[in-house]
Design a protein around this motif. Sequence first.
Motif, PDB file in Angstrom:
ATOM      1  N   GLY A 130       0.828  -1.206   0.000  1.00 18.96           N
ATOM      2  CA  GLY A 130       0.000   0.000   0.000  1.00 18.96           C
ATOM      3  C   GLY A 130       0.859   1.252   0.000  1.00 18.96           C
ATOM      4  O   GLY A 130       1.990   1.243   0.482  1.00 18.96           O
ATOM      5  N   GLU A 131       0.322   2.316  -0.529  1.00 21.90           N
ATOM      6  CA  GLU A 131       1.088   3.566  -0.614  1.00 21.90           C
ATOM      7  C   GLU A 131       0.383   4.676   0.154  1.00 21.90           C
ATOM      8  O   GLU A 131      -0.811   4.935  -0.047  1.00 21.90           O
ATOM      9  N   LEU A 132       1.129   5.309   1.035  1.00 23.11           N
ATOM     10  CA  LEU A 132       0.678   6.482   1.778  1.00 23.11           C
ATOM     11  C   LEU A 132       1.536   7.636   1.272  1.00 23.11           C
ATOM     12  O   LEU A 132       2.691   7.781   1.672  1.00 23.11           O
ATOM     13  N   LEU A 133       0.986   8.424   0.374  1.00 26.47           N
ATOM     14  CA  LEU A 133       1.779   9.372  -0.405  1.00 26.47           C
ATOM     15  C   LEU A 133       1.705  10.800   0.144  1.00 26.47           C
ATOM     16  O   LEU A 133       0.637  11.267   0.558  1.00 26.47           O
ATOM     17  N   ASP A 134       2.853  11.485   0.101  1.00 25.51           N
ATOM     18  CA  ASP A 134       2.910  12.866   0.564  1.00 25.51           C
ATOM     19  C   ASP A 134       2.626  13.824  -0.598  1.00 25.51           C
ATOM     20  O   ASP A 134       2.234  13.405  -1.695  1.00 25.51           O
ATOM     21  N   GLU A 135       2.853  15.098  -0.368  1.00 25.91           N
ATOM     22  CA  GLU A 135       2.539  16.107  -1.380  1.00 25.91           C
ATOM     23  C   GLU A 135       3.404  15.975  -2.632  1.00 25.91           C
ATOM     24  O   GLU A 135       3.049  16.497  -3.694  1.00 25.91           O
ATOM     25  N   ASN A 136       4.527  15.262  -2.511  1.00 25.54           N
ATOM     26  CA  ASN A 136       5.402  15.031  -3.666  1.00 25.54           C
ATOM     27  C   ASN A 136       5.173  13.663  -4.302  1.00 25.54           C
ATOM     28  O   ASN A 136       5.981  13.217  -5.117  1.00 25.54           O
ATOM     29  N   ASN A 137       4.075  13.025  -3.892  1.00 26.05           N
ATOM     30  CA  ASN A 137       3.714  11.714  -4.422  1.00 26.05           C
ATOM     31  C   ASN A 137       4.732  10.629  -4.033  1.00 26.05           C
ATOM     32  O   ASN A 137       4.912   9.652  -4.747  1.00 26.05           O
ATOM     33  N   LYS A 138       5.369  10.834  -2.874  1.00 30.26           N
ATOM     34  CA  LYS A 138       6.356   9.878  -2.362  1.00 30.26           C
ATOM     35  C   LYS A 138       5.796   9.167  -1.132  1.00 30.26           C
ATOM     36  O   LYS A 138       5.022   9.746  -0.360  1.00 30.26           O
ATOM     37  N   GLN A 139       6.214   7.909  -0.964  1.00 29.32           N
ATOM     38  CA  GLN A 139       5.819   7.143   0.218  1.00 29.32           C
ATOM     39  C   GLN A 139       6.351   7.819   1.479  1.00 29.32           C
ATOM     40  O   GLN A 139       7.524   8.205   1.540  1.00 29.32           O
ATOM     41  N   ILE A 140       5.490   8.001   2.489  1.00 26.11           N
ATOM     42  CA  ILE A 140       5.941   8.626   3.735  1.00 26.11           C
ATOM     43  C   ILE A 140       6.830   7.661   4.518  1.00 26.11           C
ATOM     44  O   ILE A 140       6.837   6.456   4.277  1.00 26.11           O
ATOM     45  N   GLU A 141       7.593   8.200   5.463  1.00 26.54           N
ATOM     46  CA  GLU A 141       8.399   7.371   6.342  1.00 26.54           C
ATOM     47  C   GLU A 141       7.487   6.596   7.291  1.00 26.54           C
ATOM     48  O   GLU A 141       6.334   6.938   7.490  1.00 26.54           O
ATOM     49  N   ARG A 142       8.037   5.558   7.883  1.00 25.37           N
ATOM     50  CA  ARG A 142       7.250   4.738   8.811  1.00 25.37           C
ATOM     51  C   ARG A 142       7.082   5.451  10.151  1.00 25.37           C
ATOM     52  O   ARG A 142       7.904   6.255  10.556  1.00 25.37           O
ATOM     53  N   GLY A 143       6.001   5.126  10.831  1.00 23.38           N
ATOM     54  CA  GLY A 143       5.764   5.650  12.173  1.00 23.38           C
ATOM     55  C   GLY A 143       4.696   6.721  12.229  1.00 23.38           C
ATOM     56  O   GLY A 143       4.418   7.411  11.247  1.00 23.38           O
TER      57      GLY A 143
ATOM     58  N   GLU B  73       4.678   9.616  13.616  1.00 28.80           N
ATOM     59  CA  GLU B  73       5.107  11.007  13.441  1.00 28.80           C
ATOM     60  C   GLU B  73       5.038  11.471  11.992  1.00 28.80           C
ATOM     61  O   GLU B  73       5.040  12.667  11.719  1.00 28.80           O
ATOM     62  N   SER B  74       4.978  10.520  11.047  1.00 24.93           N
ATOM     63  CA  SER B  74       4.935  10.883   9.630  1.00 24.93           C
ATOM     64  C   SER B  74       3.520  10.885   9.054  1.00 24.93           C
ATOM     65  O   SER B  74       3.324  11.288   7.899  1.00 24.93           O
ATOM     66  N   LEU B  75       2.537  10.466   9.841  1.00 22.68           N
ATOM     67  CA  LEU B  75       1.183  10.346   9.298  1.00 22.68           C
ATOM     68  C   LEU B  75       0.591  11.683   8.859  1.00 22.68           C
ATOM     69  O   LEU B  75      -0.272  11.728   7.983  1.00 22.68           O
ATOM     70  N   PHE B  76       1.069  12.786   9.446  1.00 20.89           N
ATOM     71  CA  PHE B  76       0.520  14.091   9.078  1.00 20.89           C
ATOM     72  C   PHE B  76       0.878  14.474   7.638  1.00 20.89           C
ATOM     73  O   PHE B  76       0.278  15.375   7.044  1.00 20.89           O
ATOM     74  N   LYS B  77       1.869  13.776   7.049  1.00 18.29           N
ATOM     75  CA  LYS B  77       2.312  14.092   5.684  1.00 18.29           C
ATOM     76  C   LYS B  77       1.415  13.483   4.611  1.00 18.29           C
ATOM     77  O   LYS B  77       1.513  13.849   3.434  1.00 18.29           O
ATOM     78  N   ILE B  78       0.542  12.543   4.996  1.00 20.44           N
ATOM     79  CA  ILE B  78      -0.251  11.826   3.990  1.00 20.44           C
ATOM     80  C   ILE B  78      -1.218  12.773   3.275  1.00 20.44           C
ATOM     81  O   ILE B  78      -1.968  13.516   3.907  1.00 20.44           O
ATOM     82  N   LYS B  79      -1.185  12.697   1.943  1.00 19.18           N
ATOM     83  CA  LYS B  79      -2.124  13.453   1.118  1.00 19.18           C
ATOM     84  C   LYS B  79      -3.030  12.526   0.311  1.00 19.18           C
ATOM     85  O   LYS B  79      -4.139  12.899  -0.071  1.00 19.18           O
ATOM     86  N   ARG B  80      -2.529  11.300   0.060  1.00 18.76           N
ATOM     87  CA  ARG B  80      -3.287  10.385  -0.798  1.00 18.76           C
ATOM     88  C   ARG B  80      -2.942   8.935  -0.456  1.00 18.76           C
ATOM     89  O   ARG B  80      -1.828   8.627  -0.061  1.00 18.76           O
ATOM     90  N   ILE B  81      -3.941   8.058  -0.624  1.00 21.22           N
ATOM     91  CA  ILE B  81      -3.762   6.636  -0.318  1.00 21.22           C
ATOM     92  C   ILE B  81      -3.992   5.799  -1.569  1.00 21.22           C
ATOM     93  O   ILE B  81      -4.961   6.008  -2.303  1.00 21.22           O
ATOM     94  N   LYS B  82      -3.089   4.838  -1.816  1.00 21.79           N
ATOM     95  CA  LYS B  82      -3.268   3.875  -2.899  1.00 21.79           C
ATOM     96  C   LYS B  82      -3.212   2.467  -2.308  1.00 21.79           C
ATOM     97  O   LYS B  82      -2.214   2.101  -1.679  1.00 21.79           O
ATOM     98  N   THR B  83      -4.268   1.701  -2.468  1.00 21.51           N
ATOM     99  CA  THR B  83      -4.317   0.357  -1.887  1.00 21.51           C
ATOM    100  C   THR B  83      -3.699  -0.668  -2.836  1.00 21.51           C
ATOM    101  O   THR B  83      -3.796  -0.532  -4.056  1.00 21.51           O
ATOM    102  N   PRO B  84      -3.077  -1.714  -2.288  1.00 22.71           N
ATOM    103  CA  PRO B  84      -2.499  -2.766  -3.138  1.00 22.71           C
ATOM    104  C   PRO B  84      -3.602  -3.568  -3.815  1.00 22.71           C
ATOM    105  O   PRO B  84      -4.624  -3.879  -3.200  1.00 22.71           O
ATOM    106  N   LYS B  85      -3.410  -3.918  -5.075  1.00 25.78           N
ATOM    107  CA  LYS B  85      -4.460  -4.587  -5.844  1.00 25.78           C
ATOM    108  C   LYS B  85      -4.836  -5.950  -5.286  1.00 25.78           C
ATOM    109  O   LYS B  85      -6.003  -6.310  -5.212  1.00 25.78           O
ATOM    110  N   TYR B  86      -3.819  -6.733  -4.878  1.00 17.44           N
ATOM    111  CA  TYR B  86      -4.104  -8.101  -4.477  1.00 17.44           C
ATOM    112  C   TYR B  86      -4.859  -8.207  -3.151  1.00 17.44           C
ATOM    113  O   TYR B  86      -5.369  -9.264  -2.809  1.00 17.44           O
ATOM    114  N   SER B  87      -4.941  -7.117  -2.392  1.00 16.10           N
ATOM    115  CA  SER B  87      -5.582  -7.183  -1.078  1.00 16.10           C
ATOM    116  C   SER B  87      -7.049  -7.576  -1.180  1.00 16.10           C
ATOM    117  O   SER B  87      -7.637  -8.089  -0.230  1.00 16.10           O
TER     118      SER B  87
END
Length: 374
Positions: A151-164, A166-180
């Motif tokens: 799954g992808e938790l993407l920031d304003e630059n369309n990059k995966q956020i860091e884990r944890g 403290e980084s959740l505030f950076k999320i702008k968009r979510i992409k779910t994995p297809k196979y789920s």
Amino acid sequence: MNILIAPDSFKECLTANKVARSIAHGINKINPNHNIEEIPISDGGEGSIEFLKKNCDGKAVEHETENAIGNKILSEYFKFRNSKKAWIELSQASGLSLIEKKNRNPGLTSTYGTGLSIIHAIKSGCSEIILSLGGSATNDAGAGIFQALGGELLDENNKQIERGCESLFKIKRIKTPKYSNNIKFQIAYDVSNPLLGINGASKTYSRQKGATLDQIEKLEKNIFHFSQIVKKDLKIDITKVKGGGSAGGTAAGLYGLLGAKLTNGFKLIAEFVNLEEKVELSDIIFTAEGKLDYQSLNGKVPIELGRLAKKHKKILICLAGSIEPPYENFYRNGITGIFNIQNKPISLGESMKDAESQISDISSRVFSFFEKIQ
């Protein structure tokens, strides 16, 4: 006399198996002629793998993963025989007990390692995943699991956020994995707390995972932001779901991100051994928990067992290393008597080292009294 012993573990001290054995030893010192059944149990959190090994047909699968701060470790999950079902215990990879106190920080810890365990189970042919929560070192709302699954938790630059968290505030968009969509996820939650608020994941549990008082508010804000992005992108409100606050919000997060079904962990575990039937057939029941306090009311083993005891009008004795009032809350939920295992003023460290003999001693004294009044 039929005696049922069904304790939970004493976290970072004794497994449920050792607690049960200590209680039985204490009773047998008074009278070895009773019918004792030991069912070390779990609320779906720590100890559930050990419970399954003892009571279910299947095997533990050892594999490499990582703990909540990214260190490589060996872990295991339970794969049911003749089934495509696996039971994964979050604390096996993302547990608090796996991390030294000096390294505990729920702003940085991640459930990513638990996600790697899920990936391993899926690659071994499992299409149904039961994830039991409890004992977590994390507060990331299951974001790490989601990232491990692709799954992808993407920031304003369309990059995966860091884990944890403290980084959740950076999320702008979510992409779910297809196979789920091809995998059935079920969450066995250990507490009924919601995701947010005074009784939520951050404000109730993050302090014991290493959060500072100043940090708690930041964690709460980040989780709230995460919930709003889930609502925007996936059209699911994860803030009100019962049990959503379990394991630092993992239950709520995976409910929204993966469409997981949420189930009370104790009830799921109890079904494996027909626990209610055993309660009904018993004359007295012993349970135990490391700490009995207001948090226990949110679905911990003594309270859930108390409700069964109350339903069938049975005597339930609860032993604990630490007990906090108001006690009437516990009695109201079916516990007959509550006893502290400590028989003299000692430090927490000393008590933990001597817990087995303390449990055995209090069990002897309580059962001796019970026998005399019968």
